[in-house]
Scaffold this motif. Structure first.
Motif, PDB file in Angstrom:
ATOM      1  N   ARG A   1      -4.425   4.806   9.689  1.00 18.08           N
ATOM      2  CA  ARG A   1      -4.930   3.783   8.763  1.00 18.08           C
ATOM      3  C   ARG A   1      -4.211   2.470   9.019  1.00 18.08           C
ATOM      4  O   ARG A   1      -3.013   2.452   9.395  1.00 18.08           O
ATOM      5  CB  ARG A   1      -4.706   4.188   7.312  1.00 18.08           C
ATOM      6  CG  ARG A   1      -5.750   5.141   6.761  1.00 18.08           C
ATOM      7  CD  ARG A   1      -5.493   5.448   5.287  1.00 18.08           C
ATOM      8  NE  ARG A   1      -5.518   4.237   4.467  1.00 18.08           N
ATOM      9  CZ  ARG A   1      -5.264   4.232   3.154  1.00 18.08           C
ATOM     10  NH1 ARG A   1      -4.973   5.373   2.528  1.00 18.08           N
ATOM     11  NH2 ARG A   1      -5.303   3.100   2.482  1.00 18.08           N
TER      12      ARG A   1
ATOM     13  N   GLU B   1     -11.797   8.916  -0.962  1.00 17.96           N
ATOM     14  CA  GLU B   1     -10.600   8.292  -1.538  1.00 17.96           C
ATOM     15  C   GLU B   1     -10.844   6.836  -1.937  1.00 17.96           C
ATOM     16  O   GLU B   1      -9.894   6.084  -2.184  1.00 17.96           O
ATOM     17  CB  GLU B   1      -9.440   8.389  -0.530  1.00 17.96           C
ATOM     18  CG  GLU B   1      -9.072   9.835  -0.197  1.00 17.96           C
ATOM     19  CD  GLU B   1      -7.837   9.939   0.674  1.00 17.96           C
ATOM     20  OE1 GLU B   1      -7.084   8.936   0.751  1.00 17.96           O
ATOM     21  OE2 GLU B   1      -7.606  11.007   1.255  1.00 17.96           O
ATOM     22  N   LYS B   2     -12.135   6.451  -1.990  1.00 16.83           N
ATOM     23  CA  LYS B   2     -12.526   5.122  -2.462  1.00 16.83           C
ATOM     24  C   LYS B   2     -11.903   4.010  -1.616  1.00 16.83           C
ATOM     25  O   LYS B   2     -11.375   3.024  -2.131  1.00 16.83           O
ATOM     26  CB  LYS B   2     -12.170   4.944  -3.933  1.00 16.83           C
ATOM     27  CG  LYS B   2     -12.880   5.936  -4.846  1.00 16.83           C
ATOM     28  CD  LYS B   2     -12.506   5.730  -6.308  1.00 16.83           C
ATOM     29  CE  LYS B   2     -13.235   6.735  -7.204  1.00 16.83           C
ATOM     30  NZ  LYS B   2     -12.888   6.558  -8.640  1.00 16.83           N
ATOM     31  N   LEU B   3     -11.994   4.191  -0.314  1.00 17.01           N
ATOM     32  CA  LEU B   3     -11.529   3.188   0.648  1.00 17.01           C
ATOM     33  C   LEU B   3     -12.735   2.639   1.390  1.00 17.01           C
ATOM     34  O   LEU B   3     -13.798   3.270   1.450  1.00 17.01           O
ATOM     35  CB  LEU B   3     -10.526   3.800   1.638  1.00 17.01           C
ATOM     36  CG  LEU B   3      -9.271   4.436   1.038  1.00 17.01           C
ATOM     37  CD1 LEU B   3      -8.480   5.151   2.123  1.00 17.01           C
ATOM     38  CD2 LEU B   3      -8.404   3.396   0.344  1.00 17.01           C
ATOM     39  N   SER B   4     -12.561   1.474   1.979  1.00 15.19           N
ATOM     40  CA  SER B   4     -13.659   0.895   2.757  1.00 15.19           C
ATOM     41  C   SER B   4     -13.779   1.609   4.102  1.00 15.19           C
ATOM     42  O   SER B   4     -12.784   1.975   4.721  1.00 15.19           O
ATOM     43  CB  SER B   4     -13.413  -0.596   2.971  1.00 15.19           C
ATOM     44  OG  SER B   4     -12.155  -0.829   3.572  1.00 15.19           O
ATOM     45  N   GLN B   5     -15.013   1.818   4.540  1.00  9.72           N
ATOM     46  CA  GLN B   5     -15.269   2.555   5.772  1.00  9.72           C
ATOM     47  C   GLN B   5     -14.956   1.674   6.989  1.00  9.72           C
ATOM     48  O   GLN B   5     -15.292   0.499   7.026  1.00  9.72           O
ATOM     49  CB  GLN B   5     -16.720   3.015   5.834  1.00  9.72           C
ATOM     50  CG  GLN B   5     -17.124   3.958   4.697  1.00  9.72           C
ATOM     51  CD  GLN B   5     -18.569   4.359   4.798  1.00  9.72           C
ATOM     52  OE1 GLN B   5     -19.041   4.813   5.843  1.00  9.72           O
ATOM     53  NE2 GLN B   5     -19.306   4.195   3.695  1.00  9.72           N
TER      54      GLN B   5
ATOM     55  N   THR C   1       0.849  -1.195   0.000  1.00 12.89           N
ATOM     56  CA  THR C   1       0.000   0.000   0.000  1.00 12.89           C
ATOM     57  C   THR C   1       0.878   1.237   0.000  1.00 12.89           C
ATOM     58  O   THR C   1       1.707   1.413   0.905  1.00 12.89           O
ATOM     59  CB  THR C   1      -0.910   0.019   1.242  1.00 12.89           C
ATOM     60  OG1 THR C   1      -1.656  -1.188   1.296  1.00 12.89           O
ATOM     61  CG2 THR C   1      -1.845   1.208   1.207  1.00 12.89           C
TER      62      THR C   1
ATOM     63  N   ASN D   1      -9.732  -0.725   5.170  1.00 12.21           N
ATOM     64  CA  ASN D   1      -8.478  -0.001   4.944  1.00 12.21           C
ATOM     65  C   ASN D   1      -8.658   1.505   4.955  1.00 12.21           C
ATOM     66  O   ASN D   1      -7.774   2.252   4.539  1.00 12.21           O
ATOM     67  CB  ASN D   1      -7.853  -0.423   3.619  1.00 12.21           C
ATOM     68  CG  ASN D   1      -8.758  -0.105   2.429  1.00 12.21           C
ATOM     69  OD1 ASN D   1      -9.907   0.341   2.596  1.00 12.21           O
ATOM     70  ND2 ASN D   1      -8.249  -0.340   1.220  1.00 12.21           N
ATOM     71  N   GLY D   2      -9.815   1.982   5.425  1.00 10.67           N
ATOM     72  CA  GLY D   2     -10.088   3.417   5.431  1.00 10.67           C
ATOM     73  C   GLY D   2      -9.475   4.127   6.626  1.00 10.67           C
ATOM     74  O   GLY D   2      -8.677   3.573   7.395  1.00 10.67           O
ATOM     75  N   TYR D   3      -9.874   5.403   6.758  1.00 12.74           N
ATOM     76  CA  TYR D   3      -9.330   6.252   7.813  1.00 12.74           C
ATOM     77  C   TYR D   3     -10.032   5.969   9.138  1.00 12.74           C
ATOM     78  O   TYR D   3     -11.219   5.634   9.189  1.00 12.74           O
ATOM     79  CB  TYR D   3      -9.489   7.716   7.446  1.00 12.74           C
ATOM     80  CG  TYR D   3      -8.574   8.146   6.307  1.00 12.74           C
ATOM     81  CD1 TYR D   3      -7.269   8.519   6.549  1.00 12.74           C
ATOM     82  CD2 TYR D   3      -9.037   8.149   4.989  1.00 12.74           C
ATOM     83  CE1 TYR D   3      -6.423   8.899   5.510  1.00 12.74           C
ATOM     84  CE2 TYR D   3      -8.209   8.524   3.940  1.00 12.74           C
ATOM     85  CZ  TYR D   3      -6.907   8.897   4.213  1.00 12.74           C
ATOM     86  OH  TYR D   3      -6.075   9.257   3.182  1.00 12.74           O
TER      87      TYR D   3
ATOM     88  N   SER E   1     -12.788   8.384   3.846  1.00 13.34           N
ATOM     89  CA  SER E   1     -12.590   7.076   3.219  1.00 13.34           C
ATOM     90  C   SER E   1     -13.398   6.968   1.927  1.00 13.34           C
ATOM     91  O   SER E   1     -12.905   6.458   0.905  1.00 13.34           O
ATOM     92  CB  SER E   1     -13.003   5.965   4.192  1.00 13.34           C
ATOM     93  OG  SER E   1     -12.213   5.993   5.366  1.00 13.34           O
TER      94      SER E   1
END
Length: 479
Positions: A475, A336-340, A244, A356-358, A333
């Motif tokens: 993260r 930036e197209k991350l999972s919540q 990542t 993998n989100g914030y 999240s």
């Protein structure tokens, strides 16, 4: 002398009279006068001989003493030896003579008799009879130069024993029965890395002291025996590269072992526990008004914050509740197209540990990063003494927060881990919002020097929003 002689004659006369009476009665009974006379003569001869022998011993003993007083020790020894021949019937006198003869002997041949020789077994030239350079252990090294005067040893170890012949004497040699090296205190070192095989976790590979003798082939601070990618320089705790990419304005913190003081019991006592910290990302700065306002433009549902009396911009965002922070993490999240990470269901909030989100850093992660991966330091900037010119706290004189990044960071590149604003950290999620208290770390612009230490903490309600409460993002990393 004359008085003793008379006593001897009187005693002899009495013995003769008793014997005469006894023999007379015996011979009269046998009617044999001839045998009676022969017995008397034989007894007189024996007693005279004993008397002469005893008198001879005394004369010879006295003569030997006279020679001894004249320091003619050899003549005294000769006379006393003659006296032994006529005194075999007197054991006490025999022991006395033998003792005197031993005293005038010279066992070590240094011309000093044993009586005056303080070292009768060592030939010496000094008046005491001891050698000028004594050698108690007889190893050919004088005691004055012998490092081990009580133990025999070779010259190359200055008289100390060396049973394994490695030129390292026994008191220093920690492995006295194994041939070793001086750099390892006499213990063997097969790989010649100056770490003894007893302490070397990799005894057949040249290694480094800080890794217990194991090598680090790729120089990524992860020794090969713990490195999953020993030929490739990595940035994770397992020695591999992080797949990542590091997000903007965040720092990758490599995991490790860490001791944390956790609030465990109902009495509020802190109990230290050891934890294994995984690799994670953490924000370089506290979240600012600028970042918060820009995200709110895209997501109007994000609650609006109170405008402080000072500029917003690069100042850390304040007047936010814990629920506001959770919503910020989720919207960031999504952007930036991350999972919540967080899921809000009524008054309950749950966390997805695989997302993998914030999110907020845990107390363990926050303190691990503030101490530069577990170092023994007091403040989040790597120092141990609070300086008003380096940290924004009550002695700095600002009476408000300052722009993030104004002061020097710690060695991980993190700013304001002590002072400026308190930072929310993650805790338990499976409780109603109203019943939860959240931990805050790092101190703030109105906190004392004791409150801005990395160990310092406070608790706030999830509904609290103040001018000295902010947050920092984190993260998770999945390998």
């Amino acid at each position: 002398m004359q008085k003793k002689t008379w006593k001897r004659l009187v005693r002899l006369t009495l013995q003769t009279k008793r014997l005469f009476t006894c023999l007379k009665n015996c011979t009269l009974a046998q009617k044999n006068e001839k045998h009676f006379l022969i017995s008397i003569l034989f007894f007189i001869l024996i007693q005279s001989s004993l008397y002469c022998q005893d008198d001879c011993f005394k004369k010879l003993y006295s003569a030997g003493e006279e020679k001894f007083m004249l320091r003619n020790y050899q003549e005294a020894k000769r006379i006393w030896s003659l006296a032994l021949k006529c005194s075999d019937l007197l054991p006490v006198n025999i022991r006395q003579l033998n003792s005197r003869i031993r005293e005038v002997n010279d066992d070590d041949g240094d011309n000093i008799i044993n009586l005056f020789d303080k070292c009768p077994n060592d030939a010496g030239l000094t008046p005491t009879g001891c050698p000028s350079n004594p050698d108690k252990d007889y190893d050919g090294i004088p005691d004055a130069q012998d490092r081990c005067p009580d133990f025999r040893g070779p010259n190359y170890t200055q008289g100390c024993p060396d049973p394994d012949f490695d030129s390292i004497p026994y008191p220093i040699d920690r492995c006295p029965l194994q041939f070793g090296h001086r750099t390892c205190n006499g213990c063997p070192d097969q790989d010649r890395d100056s770490i003894s095989d007893v302490q070397d976790r990799c005894p057949n590979q040249f290694g480094l002291v800080r890794y217990d003798g194991c090598p680090d082939s790729d120089s990524d601070e992860v020794p090969d025996h713990l490195d999953s990618c020993p030929k490739t320089e990595g940035n994770l705790s397992n020695g591999c590269l992080c797949e990542t990419p590091t997000p903007r304005n965040m720092v990758l913190v490599k995991g490790g072992d860490f001791k944390l003081d956790s609030l465990e019991d109902s009495n509020g006592r802190f109990i230290s526990k050891h934890y294994k910290v995984k690799d994670f990302f953490i924000a370089t700065y506290e979240t600012t008004f600028e970042e918060y306002d820009n995200l709110r433009k895209s997501y109007p549902d994000l609650p609006k914050t109170i405008v402080p009396d000072w500029d917003r911009g690069k100042h850390p965002v304040i007047y936010v509740t814990w629920r506001d922070v959770i919503m910020y993490c989720n919207f960031r999240s999504i952007q930036e197209k991350l999972s919540q990470v967080y899921t809000i269901k009524g008054d309950f909030i749950t966390i997805d540990s695989t997302a993998n989100g914030y999110r907020l850093p845990t107390e363990l992660e926050w303190e691990y990063a503030a101490t530069e991966r577990g170092k023994n330091i007091l403040l989040g900037n790597g120092m141990n003494i609070a300086n008003p010119t380096q940290i924004n706290y009550d002695k700095s004189g600002f009476n408000r927060s300052v722009e993030v990044g104004r002061y020097m960071p710690n060695q991980l590149g993190l700013y304001d881990m002590s002072g400026n604003v308190w930072e929310l950290v993650d805790g338990s999620y499976r409780l109603p919002i109203e019943e939860r208290l959240k931990i805050i770390k790092g101190g703030a612009w109105r906190a004392s020097a004791q409150s801005i230490t990395v160990k310092g903490k406070m608790q706030v309600r999830v509904t609290d929003s103040t001018a000295h409460l902010g947050f920092r993002l984190a993260r998770s990393i999945f390998k």
